[in-house]
Every structure is written in C-alpha cells, then in structure tokens.
Design a protein around this motif. Structure first.
Motif, PDB file in Angstrom:
ATOM      1  N   THR A   1       0.833  -1.214   0.000  1.00 58.25           N
ATOM      2  CA  THR A   1       0.000   0.000   0.000  1.00 58.25           C
ATOM      3  C   THR A   1       0.863   1.258   0.000  1.00 58.25           C
ATOM      4  OG1 THR A   1      -0.182  -0.178   2.417  1.00 58.25           O
ATOM      5  CG2 THR A   1      -2.012  -1.032   1.109  1.00 58.25           C
ATOM      6  N   LEU A   2       1.987   1.225   0.704  1.00 62.70           N
ATOM      7  CA  LEU A   2       2.891   2.373   0.679  1.00 62.70           C
ATOM      8  C   LEU A   2       3.504   2.545  -0.711  1.00 62.70           C
ATOM      9  CD1 LEU A   2       4.778   1.994   4.086  1.00 62.70           C
ATOM     10  CD2 LEU A   2       2.926   3.552   3.539  1.00 62.70           C
ATOM     11  N   ALA A   3       3.874   1.421  -1.334  1.00 64.04           N
ATOM     12  CA  ALA A   3       4.482   1.486  -2.665  1.00 64.04           C
ATOM     13  C   ALA A   3       3.500   2.033  -3.698  1.00 64.04           C
ATOM     14  CB  ALA A   3       4.976   0.102  -3.075  1.00 64.04           C
ATOM     15  N   GLU A   4       2.217   1.729  -3.527  1.00 64.43           N
ATOM     16  CA  GLU A   4       1.221   2.160  -4.497  1.00 64.43           C
ATOM     17  C   GLU A   4       0.804   3.611  -4.315  1.00 64.43           C
ATOM     18  OE1 GLU A   4      -3.287   0.953  -6.094  1.00 64.43           O
ATOM     19  OE2 GLU A   4      -2.247  -0.307  -4.626  1.00 64.43           O
ATOM     20  N   TYR A   5       0.610   4.026  -3.071  1.00 62.89           N
ATOM     21  CA  TYR A   5       0.015   5.349  -2.832  1.00 62.89           C
ATOM     22  C   TYR A   5       1.006   6.404  -2.317  1.00 62.89           C
ATOM     23  CZ  TYR A   5      -4.475   2.893  -3.159  1.00 62.89           C
ATOM     24  OH  TYR A   5      -5.539   2.149  -3.592  1.00 62.89           O
ATOM     25  N   VAL A   6       2.044   5.991  -1.605  1.00 66.91           N
ATOM     26  CA  VAL A   6       2.907   6.956  -0.924  1.00 66.91           C
ATOM     27  C   VAL A   6       4.226   7.190  -1.656  1.00 66.91           C
ATOM     28  CG1 VAL A   6       4.023   7.549   1.253  1.00 66.91           C
ATOM     29  CG2 VAL A   6       1.893   6.231   1.270  1.00 66.91           C
ATOM     30  N   PHE A   7       4.919   6.122  -2.018  1.00 67.49           N
ATOM     31  CA  PHE A   7       6.245   6.284  -2.605  1.00 67.49           C
ATOM     32  C   PHE A   7       6.249   7.146  -3.865  1.00 67.49           C
ATOM     33  CE2 PHE A   7       7.722   1.970  -0.663  1.00 67.49           C
ATOM     34  CZ  PHE A   7       7.672   2.541   0.605  1.00 67.49           C
ATOM     35  N   PRO A   8       5.252   7.007  -4.772  1.00 69.48           N
ATOM     36  CA  PRO A   8       5.290   7.848  -5.970  1.00 69.48           C
ATOM     37  C   PRO A   8       5.204   9.343  -5.675  1.00 69.48           C
ATOM     38  CG  PRO A   8       3.800   5.990  -6.283  1.00 69.48           C
ATOM     39  CD  PRO A   8       4.148   6.024  -4.825  1.00 69.48           C
ATOM     40  N   LYS A   9       4.631   9.725  -4.546  1.00 65.53           N
ATOM     41  CA  LYS A   9       4.416  11.143  -4.237  1.00 65.53           C
ATOM     42  C   LYS A   9       5.468  11.706  -3.288  1.00 65.53           C
ATOM     43  CE  LYS A   9      -0.538  11.136  -5.174  1.00 65.53           C
ATOM     44  NZ  LYS A   9      -1.881  11.454  -4.684  1.00 65.53           N
ATOM     45  N   ILE A  10       5.788  10.987  -2.212  1.00 59.89           N
ATOM     46  CA  ILE A  10       6.727  11.554  -1.235  1.00 59.89           C
ATOM     47  C   ILE A  10       7.839  10.575  -0.866  1.00 59.89           C
ATOM     48  CG2 ILE A  10       4.938  13.036  -0.248  1.00 59.89           C
ATOM     49  CD1 ILE A  10       4.792  11.134   2.144  1.00 59.89           C
ATOM     50  N   GLY A  11       7.926   9.477  -1.600  1.00 59.13           N
ATOM     51  CA  GLY A  11       8.900   8.444  -1.246  1.00 59.13           C
ATOM     52  C   GLY A  11      10.336   8.901  -1.274  1.00 59.13           C
ATOM     53  N   ARG A  12      10.692   9.817  -2.205  1.00 61.82           N
ATOM     54  CA  ARG A  12      12.082  10.261  -2.331  1.00 61.82           C
ATOM     55  C   ARG A  12      12.389  11.498  -1.498  1.00 61.82           C
ATOM     56  NH1 ARG A  12      14.284   6.186  -2.882  1.00 61.82           N
ATOM     57  NH2 ARG A  12      16.192   7.367  -3.257  1.00 61.82           N
ATOM     58  N   LEU A  13      11.412  12.023  -0.793  1.00 63.23           N
ATOM     59  CA  LEU A  13      11.658  13.182   0.071  1.00 63.23           C
ATOM     60  C   LEU A  13      12.406  12.753   1.331  1.00 63.23           C
ATOM     61  CD1 LEU A  13       8.288  15.179   0.028  1.00 63.23           C
ATOM     62  CD2 LEU A  13      10.443  15.791  -1.075  1.00 63.23           C
ATOM     63  N   PRO A  14      13.362  13.564   1.814  1.00 61.28           N
ATOM     64  CA  PRO A  14      13.990  13.270   3.099  1.00 61.28           C
ATOM     65  C   PRO A  14      12.925  13.252   4.196  1.00 61.28           C
ATOM     66  CG  PRO A  14      15.210  14.978   1.915  1.00 61.28           C
ATOM     67  CD  PRO A  14      13.930  14.775   1.174  1.00 61.28           C
ATOM     68  N   VAL A  15      13.025  12.321   5.104  1.00 61.91           N
ATOM     69  CA  VAL A  15      11.997  12.211   6.141  1.00 61.91           C
ATOM     70  C   VAL A  15      11.902  13.471   6.986  1.00 61.91           C
ATOM     71  CG1 VAL A  15      11.932   9.698   6.342  1.00 61.91           C
ATOM     72  CG2 VAL A  15      13.666  10.982   7.602  1.00 61.91           C
ATOM     73  N   SER A  16      12.981  14.223   7.050  1.00 59.70           N
ATOM     74  CA  SER A  16      12.968  15.456   7.843  1.00 59.70           C
ATOM     75  C   SER A  16      12.115  16.540   7.188  1.00 59.70           C
ATOM     76  CB  SER A  16      14.394  15.973   8.016  1.00 59.70           C
ATOM     77  OG  SER A  16      14.997  16.215   6.748  1.00 59.70           O
ATOM     78  N   GLU A  17      11.813  16.387   5.892  1.00 59.89           N
ATOM     79  CA  GLU A  17      11.078  17.421   5.153  1.00 59.89           C
ATOM     80  C   GLU A  17       9.593  17.109   5.013  1.00 59.89           C
ATOM     81  OE1 GLU A  17      12.626  20.205   4.269  1.00 59.89           O
ATOM     82  OE2 GLU A  17      14.362  19.324   5.284  1.00 59.89           O
ATOM     83  N   ILE A  18       9.143  16.017   5.599  1.00 56.98           N
ATOM     84  CA  ILE A  18       7.746  15.623   5.427  1.00 56.98           C
ATOM     85  C   ILE A  18       6.900  16.222   6.551  1.00 56.98           C
ATOM     86  CG2 ILE A  18       6.141  13.666   5.418  1.00 56.98           C
ATOM     87  CD1 ILE A  18       8.344  12.036   4.086  1.00 56.98           C
ATOM     88  N   GLY A  19       5.972  17.074   6.157  1.00 56.44           N
ATOM     89  CA  GLY A  19       5.067  17.711   7.113  1.00 56.44           C
ATOM     90  C   GLY A  19       3.623  17.485   6.721  1.00 56.44           C
ATOM     91  N   GLN A  20       2.739  18.342   7.234  1.00 50.70           N
ATOM     92  CA  GLN A  20       1.314  18.188   6.947  1.00 50.70           C
ATOM     93  C   GLN A  20       0.987  18.281   5.454  1.00 50.70           C
ATOM     94  OE1 GLN A  20      -1.481  20.202   9.669  1.00 50.70           O
ATOM     95  NE2 GLN A  20       0.292  20.772  10.901  1.00 50.70           N
ATOM     96  N   PRO A  21       1.546  19.213   4.700  1.00 48.55           N
ATOM     97  CA  PRO A  21       1.192  19.293   3.276  1.00 48.55           C
ATOM     98  C   PRO A  21       1.513  18.011   2.519  1.00 48.55           C
ATOM     99  CG  PRO A  21       2.292  21.305   3.981  1.00 48.55           C
ATOM    100  CD  PRO A  21       2.434  20.329   5.102  1.00 48.55           C
ATOM    101  N   GLU A  22       2.663  17.407   2.836  1.00 49.01           N
ATOM    102  CA  GLU A  22       3.069  16.189   2.137  1.00 49.01           C
ATOM    103  C   GLU A  22       2.162  15.018   2.496  1.00 49.01           C
ATOM    104  OE1 GLU A  22       5.941  19.152   1.904  1.00 49.01           O
ATOM    105  OE2 GLU A  22       5.240  18.232   3.775  1.00 49.01           O
ATOM    106  N   VAL A  23       1.787  14.906   3.768  1.00 47.97           N
ATOM    107  CA  VAL A  23       0.895  13.826   4.191  1.00 47.97           C
ATOM    108  C   VAL A  23      -0.480  14.004   3.559  1.00 47.97           C
ATOM    109  CG1 VAL A  23      -0.258  12.742   6.154  1.00 47.97           C
ATOM    110  CG2 VAL A  23       2.149  13.424   6.345  1.00 47.97           C
ATOM    111  N   LEU A  24      -0.965  15.245   3.538  1.00 50.86           N
ATOM    112  CA  LEU A  24      -2.272  15.520   2.918  1.00 50.86           C
ATOM    113  C   LEU A  24      -2.254  15.236   1.414  1.00 50.86           C
ATOM    114  CD1 LEU A  24      -3.299  18.801   4.758  1.00 50.86           C
ATOM    115  CD2 LEU A  24      -4.412  16.572   4.943  1.00 50.86           C
ATOM    116  N   GLN A  25      -1.115  15.448   0.789  1.00 46.31           N
ATOM    117  CA  GLN A  25      -0.975  15.161  -0.632  1.00 46.31           C
ATOM    118  C   GLN A  25      -1.252  13.683  -0.915  1.00 46.31           C
ATOM    119  OE1 GLN A  25       2.950  15.996  -2.108  1.00 46.31           O
ATOM    120  NE2 GLN A  25       2.521  15.198  -4.153  1.00 46.31           N
ATOM    121  N   VAL A  26      -0.909  12.824   0.040  1.00 47.50           N
ATOM    122  CA  VAL A  26      -1.137  11.390  -0.110  1.00 47.50           C
ATOM    123  C   VAL A  26      -2.569  11.013   0.257  1.00 47.50           C
ATOM    124  CG1 VAL A  26      -0.499   9.105   0.746  1.00 47.50           C
ATOM    125  CG2 VAL A  26       1.280  10.821   0.305  1.00 47.50           C
ATOM    126  N   LEU A  27      -3.065  11.540   1.371  1.00 48.96           N
ATOM    127  CA  LEU A  27      -4.332  11.078   1.925  1.00 48.96           C
ATOM    128  C   LEU A  27      -5.574  11.657   1.262  1.00 48.96           C
ATOM    129  CD1 LEU A  27      -3.555  11.095   5.770  1.00 48.96           C
ATOM    130  CD2 LEU A  27      -3.396   9.193   4.156  1.00 48.96           C
TER     131      LEU A  27
END
Length: 398
Positions: A128-154
């Motif tokens: 499920t992560l490979a299908e929905y999350v990795f294409p959008k924020i998978g290559r972002l550094p974990v330190s840069e993931i905030g609310q906008p990035e999570v909302l982009q997925v959900l």
C-alpha cells in the motif's frame, strides 16, 4: 579533519542504559526507554537570540546510533559547532545525510516482518505504501515531510477508499515515528496533527456485511454439497457445521483435534481474537473429517501440494461452480447466528461464544473463566442435525 576524542567509547554506545549521555563539547548519546539510540548536539549560535532575548541554544539530531558511528557523530558535531561559532544556524546549513521516506519505510517493513501473523499481512503493509505513498513523497527526506506532504497522499483517497486511507495514515505515522527515534526528524508527527485538527473531511462509513444464505435454504444446499467429491466440498461442509472462519478451517492440523473428548482446539495464534477456541465436534462433523485421516497429511484439508492446505479461495470458487451467487463462505457464520436467534432458546452469550466473539466489558472478560463448552455442544448438535436434515447419505471419503 579527524574527529575529536571524547568520553564515550564504541562499547558504551552499545551498552549504556536509558538517558542522555555526554561525550563532551555538546555531543550527547540519547537512549530511549525502548532502547533506540540517537545522537544530538547542543550548540549556541553566535549573535542570535531566542524569543526571550537569550543566546540561541538548540539541540540538533545527528542520526541514529545504529547508522551513525561515534566518530561520524563527533565529526558532524564539530561541523555544527563551527557553523554556530560563525553565527550560522546549523539547521539550515549543516551537512546531514537524511534518508528518504521510502528508505526508512522499507527498513521498518523488514524489522517488523516477524511481528505479523503471516507474510501476507507484511506484504500488504509495504504494497500500500508502494502504491500510494512512494510515488508522491517516497524520495523526500523524512525530515522534510510535514502536513502538506501527508495531505498530498491522503486527500485523493480519503473519501473514495476510506479504509485504505486510514491504513495509509497509520503506516505513514509509524515510519515517521521510527525516523524521529533514529534522530532524522523532530517535532510532532504530522499525521497526529492532521487528525487532532480534523483537517480531513468526516466520512460516514457503511457497515458491509458478508452476504449470507438464509438458514431455511441451508439443508438443501448442504445436501447438494455432500454429493461433491472435492476436498473443498469437505472443507465447506465442515465450515458450515462449525460456523468457523475460512482460515481456521483450511489451516487446521490433526494435532488440534481431540477425538476422545470430541473437540477441536484452535490455537490462539490462528484466531482473530488471539485466544484459544474450543469447537465441540458433533457426529456429523466427525463423519466429514475421520475418513480424511487415512490420507496421512499433516493438514486436515490438504490442497494440491502434499501436506499443504488448500487455497483460501477454494471454497468460494466451489460455490461459484455450484452457481451459488452472491454468497460468501464467511456468510455461513451469519446464517448460523440467524438460525440460533430464531430457532433456539439459548442465550446470546452462548451463540457469540460459538462464533469465538469476545463479549462483555474488559472487566467481565477478566472474570469469564468458562467457555460454556457443554452448552455450546448442545447448540452445535442441534445445528448439525438441522443442516444435514435433507442429506440422504452420510458424508463420504475422497
């Protein structure tokens, strides 16, 4: 430039207990109660003040001790101190190797594989992560993931595939929590912030029940089923009579059966509620499984491979071949419950225990010492007689 020496040693980094352990010059090893180990450095940025007007003193994460060695931590701490001494905030200028979200997620998947009940659950977790999350924020550094990035997925799946979105949120949270424990990010988890702020729209879920056969139709269906020679037919007959789940039946082994006391003991690790469940065996149930003992298989209902269970789709496909449409195997549990409610005078508690459901509050469960086996045996005998009432000949071996 070589790293500075300090108080800590490689052995101490591995063995020190929970707490904050100083190496000197602002470098600390932080050991969490869980055992997770991470590096931080405390520096004071020259010429910069905090909101209270005092010198700007800040802690910076340098990474987890399982991936950043002692010498690497000292090197990074030295670089941060140099930047701070020049009046440069290391948060925006420090060179830190931060892994991307996908790297941390795949590591979490590997670390948690032993905790899942079966490999299928673990594979679903990462898929499920490979299908929905990795294409959008998978290559972002974990330190840069905030609310906008999570909302982009959900947001795109929150209303259309709500259950999937909820699982995604849980898995993103788990990955970011691990990243924080390793020192790769700080602050509150954005998944929790989004949840607490009720940013996502409220979704009213419809409870979807498994489609079940009416109990009045079961005897005729069972009579036809008894004429089939396939192993899937034997398994489905046993499933109908025991009101068990598909996985419980197809993975049953002979070691679980007590033919003297006449009950089947399903171990806790194969039960949804993770509690051992005893199923009273009626004469009709025994007539199905006793002939199968001659096959000398390790499992009761053997599939195409020797000593291996049949596919979890085998019984459903049999229903389709019999042209039984719109009915699921799991639905026979509901059929049993409906029959018991309308045709028996036993208590709801006994019926729910037949289905291995947890009933009552936590306090009531703590004092419930009996599984009401004798009462359940009487009910299951009545059910077995009813189900087989239209069957002219007893169940036969393969």
């Amino acid at each position: 430039m070589a790293a500075l020496s300090g108080k800590l040693t490689k052995n101490l980094v591995r063995t020190l207990g929970p707490g904050r352990h100083g190496d000197g010059s602002g470098l600390y090893l932080v050991v969490d109660p869980s055992g997770a180990r991470r590096w931080i450095v405390r520096v004071t940025v020259k010429g910069q003040r905090n909101r209270e007007g005092k010198p700007l003193r800040t802690d910076f994460g340098l990474g987890g001790a399982d991936v950043v060695t002692l010498n690497q931590a000292r090197d990074r701490a030295l670089e941060y101190r140099r930047l701070a001494k020049q009046g440069i905030n290391p948060r925006y200028n420090g060179r830190q190797e931060i892994p991307c979200f996908e790297e941390i997620a795949r590591q979490v998947h590997i670390e948690r594989l032993p905790t899942w009940k079966n490999p299928k659950h673990g594979q679903q977790w990462i898929n499920t992560l490979a299908e929905y999350v990795f294409p959008k924020i998978g290559r972002l550094p974990v330190s840069e993931i905030g609310q906008p990035e999570v909302l982009q997925v959900l947001l795109p799946v929150w209303t259309e595939k709500h259950e999937t979105a909820k699982r995604l949120a849980q898995r993103i949270k788990a990955v970011l929590d691990v990243a924080k424990s390793k020192g790769f990010r700080d602050g509150e988890n954005p998944v929790m912030t989004i949840r607490d702020a009720r940013v996502l729209p409220q979704v009213k879920q419809r409870v979807q029940h498994h489609k079940a056969m009416h109990w009045k139709d079961v005897p005729a269906f069972y009579s036809e089923l008894a004429t089939k020679d396939a192993m899937a037919a034997r398994a489905l007959m046993f499933t109908c009579l025991t009101a068990s789940r598909t996985s419980e039946v197809i993975n049953a082994t002979w070691a679980e059966f007590d033919f003297i006391e006449k009950h089947w003991i399903v171990p806790a690790d194969r039960m949804k509620a993770e509690q051992e469940h005893r199923v009273p065996l009626t004469p009709e149930m025994l007539a199905i499984i006793e002939p199968l003992r001659m096959l000398r298989s390790q499992v009761v209902f053997e599939g195409q491979k020797r000593h291996r269970p049949m596919s979890n789709m085998a019984m459903l496909m049999l229903l389709r071949r019999m042209n039984i449409q719109g009915i699921t195997v799991h639905g026979f549990r509901s059929t049993f419950r409906d029959w018991a409610a309308e045709q028996s005078d036993v208590s709801r508690e006994v019926v729910e225990m037949c289905l291995a459901h947890r009933i009552g509050s936590e306090v009531e469960l703590a004092y419930a010492r009996s599984d009401l086996l004798n009462k359940r045996r009487g009910l299951m005998e009545d059910w077995s007689r009813y189900v087989t009432s239209s069957t002219e000949t007893p169940s036969h071996a393969l």
